[in-house]
Design a protein around this motif. Structure first.
Motif, PDB file in Angstrom:
ATOM      1  N   UNK A 170       0.842  -1.211   0.000  1.00  0.00           N
ATOM      2  CA  UNK A 170       0.000   0.000   0.000  1.00  0.00           C
ATOM      3  C   UNK A 170       0.870   1.252   0.000  1.00  0.00           C
ATOM      4  N   UNK A 171       1.924   1.220   0.824  1.00  0.00           N
ATOM      5  CA  UNK A 171       2.803   2.405   0.898  1.00  0.00           C
ATOM      6  C   UNK A 171       3.440   2.676  -0.462  1.00  0.00           C
ATOM      7  N   UNK A 172       3.893   1.626  -1.119  1.00  0.00           N
ATOM      8  CA  UNK A 172       4.522   1.815  -2.437  1.00  0.00           C
ATOM      9  C   UNK A 172       3.508   2.437  -3.410  1.00  0.00           C
ATOM     10  N   UNK A 173       2.272   1.920  -3.412  1.00  0.00           N
ATOM     11  CA  UNK A 173       1.245   2.480  -4.316  1.00  0.00           C
ATOM     12  C   UNK A 173       0.962   3.932  -3.976  1.00  0.00           C
ATOM     13  N   UNK A 174       0.824   4.200  -2.674  1.00  0.00           N
ATOM     14  CA  UNK A 174       0.497   5.579  -2.274  1.00  0.00           C
ATOM     15  C   UNK A 174       1.654   6.525  -2.587  1.00  0.00           C
ATOM     16  N   UNK A 175       2.885   6.039  -2.373  1.00  0.00           N
ATOM     17  CA  UNK A 175       4.060   6.883  -2.644  1.00  0.00           C
ATOM     18  C   UNK A 175       4.170   7.173  -4.137  1.00  0.00           C
ATOM     19  N   UNK A 176       3.881   6.150  -4.951  1.00  0.00           N
ATOM     20  CA  UNK A 176       3.948   6.344  -6.406  1.00  0.00           C
ATOM     21  C   UNK A 176       2.891   7.367  -6.833  1.00  0.00           C
ATOM     22  N   UNK A 177       1.682   7.219  -6.310  1.00  0.00           N
ATOM     23  CA  UNK A 177       0.596   8.137  -6.678  1.00  0.00           C
ATOM     24  C   UNK A 177       0.910   9.569  -6.248  1.00  0.00           C
ATOM     25  N   UNK A 178       1.664   9.695  -5.137  1.00  0.00           N
ATOM     26  CA  UNK A 178       1.960  11.038  -4.608  1.00  0.00           C
ATOM     27  C   UNK A 178       3.258  11.606  -5.180  1.00  0.00           C
ATOM     28  N   UNK A 179       3.914  10.870  -6.065  1.00  0.00           N
ATOM     29  CA  UNK A 179       5.161  11.356  -6.650  1.00  0.00           C
ATOM     30  C   UNK A 179       6.324  11.339  -5.668  1.00  0.00           C
ATOM     31  N   UNK A 180       6.248  10.441  -4.660  1.00  0.00           N
ATOM     32  CA  UNK A 180       7.285  10.410  -3.618  1.00  0.00           C
ATOM     33  C   UNK A 180       8.133   9.137  -3.666  1.00  0.00           C
ATOM     34  N   UNK A 181       7.897   8.320  -4.673  1.00  0.00           N
ATOM     35  CA  UNK A 181       8.488   6.983  -4.684  1.00  0.00           C
ATOM     36  C   UNK A 181      10.020   7.008  -4.721  1.00  0.00           C
ATOM     37  N   UNK A 182      10.605   8.082  -5.251  1.00  0.00           N
ATOM     38  CA  UNK A 182      12.074   8.116  -5.335  1.00  0.00           C
ATOM     39  C   UNK A 182      12.716   8.309  -3.966  1.00  0.00           C
ATOM     40  N   UNK A 183      11.909   8.641  -2.950  1.00  0.00           N
ATOM     41  CA  UNK A 183      12.496   8.879  -1.619  1.00  0.00           C
ATOM     42  C   UNK A 183      11.920   7.973  -0.538  1.00  0.00           C
ATOM     43  N   UNK A 184      11.143   6.960  -0.957  1.00  0.00           N
ATOM     44  CA  UNK A 184      10.546   6.049   0.038  1.00  0.00           C
ATOM     45  C   UNK A 184      10.870   4.607  -0.338  1.00  0.00           C
ATOM     46  N   UNK A 185      11.415   3.866   0.598  1.00  0.00           N
ATOM     47  CA  UNK A 185      11.644   2.440   0.413  1.00  0.00           C
ATOM     48  C   UNK A 185      10.895   1.659   1.483  1.00  0.00           C
ATOM     49  N   UNK A 186      10.786   0.345   1.305  1.00  0.00           N
ATOM     50  CA  UNK A 186      10.101  -0.465   2.317  1.00  0.00           C
ATOM     51  C   UNK A 186      10.979  -1.642   2.714  1.00  0.00           C
ATOM     52  N   UNK A 187      10.744  -2.117   3.923  1.00  0.00           N
ATOM     53  CA  UNK A 187      11.511  -3.236   4.458  1.00  0.00           C
ATOM     54  C   UNK A 187      10.560  -4.119   5.256  1.00  0.00           C
ATOM     55  N   UNK A 188      10.385  -5.370   4.799  1.00  0.00           N
ATOM     56  CA  UNK A 188       9.508  -6.290   5.515  1.00  0.00           C
ATOM     57  C   UNK A 188      10.339  -6.965   6.599  1.00  0.00           C
ATOM     58  N   UNK A 189      10.347  -6.379   7.765  1.00  0.00           N
ATOM     59  CA  UNK A 189      11.243  -6.814   8.836  1.00  0.00           C
ATOM     60  C   UNK A 189      10.645  -6.502  10.199  1.00  0.00           C
ATOM     61  N   UNK A 190      11.158  -7.188  11.212  1.00  0.00           N
ATOM     62  CA  UNK A 190      10.816  -6.857  12.594  1.00  0.00           C
ATOM     63  C   UNK A 190      11.437  -5.502  12.934  1.00  0.00           C
ATOM     64  N   UNK A 191      10.666  -4.655  13.598  1.00  0.00           N
ATOM     65  CA  UNK A 191      11.185  -3.311  13.887  1.00  0.00           C
ATOM     66  C   UNK A 191      12.341  -3.320  14.885  1.00  0.00           C
ATOM     67  N   UNK A 192      12.514  -4.416  15.632  1.00  0.00           N
ATOM     68  CA  UNK A 192      13.677  -4.461  16.520  1.00  0.00           C
ATOM     69  C   UNK A 192      14.808  -5.316  15.946  1.00  0.00           C
ATOM     70  N   UNK A 193      14.750  -5.625  14.678  1.00  0.00           N
ATOM     71  CA  UNK A 193      15.903  -6.287  14.065  1.00  0.00           C
ATOM     72  C   UNK A 193      15.956  -5.942  12.603  1.00  0.00           C
ATOM     73  N   UNK A 194      15.783  -4.645  12.263  1.00  0.00           N
ATOM     74  CA  UNK A 194      15.548  -4.328  10.851  1.00  0.00           C
ATOM     75  C   UNK A 194      16.796  -4.252   9.996  1.00  0.00           C
ATOM     76  N   UNK A 195      17.991  -4.517  10.556  1.00  0.00           N
ATOM     77  CA  UNK A 195      19.179  -4.588   9.716  1.00  0.00           C
ATOM     78  C   UNK A 195      19.769  -3.253   9.312  1.00  0.00           C
TER      79      UNK A 195
END
Ligand SMILES: C[S@@+](CC[C@H](N)C(=O)[O-])C[C@H]1O[C@@H](n2cnc3c(N)ncnc32)[C@H](O)[C@@H]1O
Length: 246
Positions: free
Chosen positions: A76-101
């Protein structure tokens, strides 16, 4: 029969916010960090990305990684970021927030709205503190007791979050994790309504076709809204802005 976790995601899918909050509160908290420019940000437990997208707009030089364990939210975030023209500055990480690498010393800002209770505040802060660059900030919002008055049915409802504490208790956890409080504020009641309103609408839409498991989840949402009407002055969400203590 639906599984309870599936039923929870059925109720919550399609909502823009998954916790009490508002653009105004997010921007107020951001202002209290004093950060700007080319900052590197992680939005932990980003959900469908209300804060991720707003931070990207408010910080035009920022790179933001949205971290969540639930892949559909990240899509959803990727779709929303693309629609808002923000995709070049937003990435996603499917990870636990206390071990996100993330590398130690690699983040200027760690953001976490309404999600730190999943892992425990002190534990999260202990993990996140080393990730900060000098001058870095951690911002989180958390449900707290607002005073000594804790009505019985509110206490009963919040037994689902046994670690829930008050402002002083949050500050103790901040300090125990080697951090220091910079600023904090209790979010307005309207932040709850921005969350509970769409949640109630969605629950009402789903009820006609709901099986027993989904009905129980929908009932829980109704109870949460009713409890807030009765006792919303005894608990609330608050933002805390912190930095490493040394
Ligand atoms: C209550 S929602 C809040 C979402 C979003 N921050 C907001 O305010 O709309 C909590 C989010 O944390 C995510 N979550 C729960 N445990 C997590 C974990 N250990 N690591 C990363 N994300 C987690 C859930 O998938 C969910 O998206």
């Amino acid at each position: 029969m639906t599984q309870p976790s599936d039923a929870i995601f059925t109720l919550h899918s399609g909502l823009l916010r998954e916790a009490p909050g508002s653009d105004a509160s997010t921007l107020r908290a951001l202002g209290l960090t004093g950060l700007g420019g080319e900052v590197t940000v992680a939005d932990m437990g980003a959900g469908p990305g209300a804060a991720t997208l707003l931070l990207a707009r408010a910080l035009p030089g920022a790179w933001i990684t949205a971290v969540d364990t639930h892949e559909p939210y990240l899509d959803t975030i990727i779709s929303r970021a693309a629609a808002a023209g923000l995709i070049s500055r937003i990435g996603t990480l499917e990870q636990d927030m206390v071990g996100p690498g993330f590398m130690d010393g690699s983040l200027d800002l760690i953001w976490c709205e309404g999600a730190v209770y999943f892992v425990g505040l002190e534990r999260a802060l202990r993990h996140w503190r080393p990730l900060l660059r000098p001058g870095g900030r951690i911002v989180f919002s958390e449900v707290i007791w607002l005073g000594p008055d804790r009505p019985k049915d509110a206490e009963l409802f919040w037994m689902e979050y046994p670690d829930m504490t008050d402002r002083a208790g949050v500050i103790r956890r901040i300090e125990a994790a080697g951090c220091r409080l910079i600023s904090d504020f209790v979010q307005p009641e309207s932040d709850w309504r921005a969350y509970l309103g769409p949640l109630g609408t969605r629950a009402a839409e789903l009820r006609p076709g709901a099986d027993e498991t989904l009905r129980a989840v929908l009932d829980g949402a109704v109870q949460e809204a009713e409890l807030f009407e009765r006792h919303g002055d005894s608990y609330g969400y608050a933002f805390f802005i912190v930095e490493a203590a040394s």
